[in-house]
Motif scaffolding. Structure first.
Motif, short mmCIF file in Angstrom:
data_model
loop_
_atom_site.label_atom_id
_atom_site.label_comp_id
_atom_site.label_asym_id
_atom_site.label_seq_id
_atom_site.Cartn_x
_atom_site.Cartn_y
_atom_site.Cartn_z
N ILE A 95 0.81 -1.22 0.00
CA ILE A 95 0.00 0.00 0.00
C ILE A 95 0.85 1.27 0.00
CG2 ILE A 95 -1.97 -1.12 1.10
CD1 ILE A 95 -1.20 0.35 3.68
N ALA A 96 2.16 1.16 0.25
CA ALA A 96 3.00 2.36 0.26
C ALA A 96 4.47 1.99 0.10
CB ALA A 96 2.81 3.14 1.55
N ARG A 97 5.21 2.92 -0.50
CA ARG A 97 6.68 2.88 -0.52
C ARG A 97 7.14 4.27 -0.11
NH1 ARG A 97 9.31 -0.68 -5.39
NH2 ARG A 97 11.21 -0.20 -4.26
N LYS A 98 8.13 4.31 0.78
CA LYS A 98 8.62 5.59 1.29
C LYS A 98 10.13 5.60 1.30
CE LYS A 98 4.99 6.86 4.54
NZ LYS A 98 4.69 7.15 5.93
N GLY A 99 10.69 6.79 1.22
CA GLY A 99 12.11 6.97 1.39
C GLY A 99 12.91 6.64 0.15
N SER A 100 14.22 6.77 0.31
CA SER A 100 15.13 6.44 -0.78
C SER A 100 16.45 5.98 -0.18
CB SER A 100 15.36 7.66 -1.68
OG SER A 100 15.98 8.68 -0.94
N GLY A 101 17.24 5.34 -1.01
CA GLY A 101 18.54 4.88 -0.55
C GLY A 101 18.41 3.74 0.44
N VAL A 102 19.28 3.74 1.45
CA VAL A 102 19.32 2.65 2.41
C VAL A 102 18.11 2.68 3.34
CG1 VAL A 102 20.65 3.79 4.24
CG2 VAL A 102 20.94 1.35 3.83
N GLY A 103 17.44 3.80 3.47
CA GLY A 103 16.29 3.92 4.37
C GLY A 103 14.95 3.70 3.71
N GLU A 104 14.91 3.15 2.52
CA GLU A 104 13.65 2.95 1.81
C GLU A 104 12.84 1.83 2.46
OE1 GLU A 104 11.93 2.23 -2.71
OE2 GLU A 104 14.09 2.39 -2.36
N THR A 105 11.54 2.08 2.65
CA THR A 105 10.65 1.09 3.26
C THR A 105 9.41 0.91 2.40
OG1 THR A 105 9.48 2.75 4.58
CG2 THR A 105 11.38 1.70 5.61
N PHE A 106 8.72 -0.22 2.63
CA PHE A 106 7.44 -0.45 1.98
C PHE A 106 6.49 -1.06 3.00
CE2 PHE A 106 9.97 -4.20 1.27
CZ PHE A 106 9.10 -5.28 1.33
N THR A 107 5.20 -0.73 2.86
CA THR A 107 4.17 -1.18 3.78
C THR A 107 3.29 -2.20 3.09
OG1 THR A 107 4.17 1.01 4.80
CG2 THR A 107 2.32 -0.43 5.32
N VAL A 108 3.05 -3.32 3.77
CA VAL A 108 2.23 -4.41 3.23
C VAL A 108 1.06 -4.62 4.16
CG1 VAL A 108 2.20 -6.83 2.52
CG2 VAL A 108 4.26 -5.47 2.21
N ARG A 109 -0.14 -4.76 3.58
CA ARG A 109 -1.36 -4.92 4.37
C ARG A 109 -2.06 -6.21 3.98
NH1 ARG A 109 -5.26 -2.19 7.19
NH2 ARG A 109 -7.40 -2.81 6.81
N ARG A 110 -2.58 -6.91 4.98
CA ARG A 110 -3.42 -8.07 4.74
C ARG A 110 -4.48 -8.13 5.83
NH1 ARG A 110 0.19 -13.29 6.49
NH2 ARG A 110 0.02 -13.00 8.72
N VAL A 111 -5.53 -8.88 5.57
CA VAL A 111 -6.58 -9.08 6.56
C VAL A 111 -6.44 -10.49 7.09
CG1 VAL A 111 -9.05 -9.10 6.98
CG2 VAL A 111 -8.08 -7.42 5.43
N SER A 112 -6.23 -10.62 8.38
CA SER A 112 -6.03 -11.91 9.02
C SER A 112 -7.08 -12.09 10.10
CB SER A 112 -4.61 -11.96 9.61
OG SER A 112 -4.40 -13.18 10.23
N TYR A 113 -7.95 -13.09 9.93
CA TYR A 113 -9.04 -13.38 10.86
C TYR A 113 -9.92 -12.15 11.11
CZ TYR A 113 -6.36 -17.60 11.72
OH TYR A 113 -5.69 -18.78 11.56
N GLY A 114 -10.19 -11.41 10.04
CA GLY A 114 -11.08 -10.26 10.13
C GLY A 114 -10.42 -9.00 10.66
#
Length: 114
Positions: free
Chosen positions: A47-66
């Motif tokens: 759902i998102a990617r942020k930052g650049s270089g060594v500090g780059e992150t990404f956010t992953v979302r799922r629905v688990s048991y509601g």
């Protein structure tokens, strides 16, 4: 400043996985439990990617048991072993935070036709 750049260059991964916002991915994460290590898979929609270089992150979302579960992964972390793209998504936004307020079929991302 050059010393920081050289340290950052050494800790960056040489080959990055090719995924985008809206893709369904499976991340193999190295989990440490005491002295033991194991690999655990986390599958969800990017759902998102942020930052650049060594500090780059990404956010992953799922629905688990509601319940919606989101995890933020550093892209260049040695604990992130592999990122596999399960399904390509067709989206028109850079951030998919609106999926947090949706449930069921409304929270689905359309597949990209190739």
């Amino acid at each position: 400043m050059d010393a920081l750049k050289t340290i950052a260059q050494n800790s960056m991964k040489a080959e990055l996985p090719a995924f985008e916002i809206g893709d369904t991915v499976r991340i193999d994460v190295n989990i440490r439990e005491g002295e033991r290590e194991r690999i655990q898979a986390f599958e969800g929609t990017v759902i998102a990617r942020k930052g650049s270089g060594v500090g780059e992150t990404f956010t992953v979302r799922r629905v688990s048991y509601g319940v919606g579960v989101e995890r933020v992964f550093p892209l260049h972390s040695p604990n992130v072993k592999e990122v596999k793209v399960i399904r390509r998504g067709n989206v028109r936004r850079a951030k998919l935070y609106y999926l947090r307020g949706r449930v069921g079929k409304a929270a689905k991302v359309k597949s990209k036709i190739q």
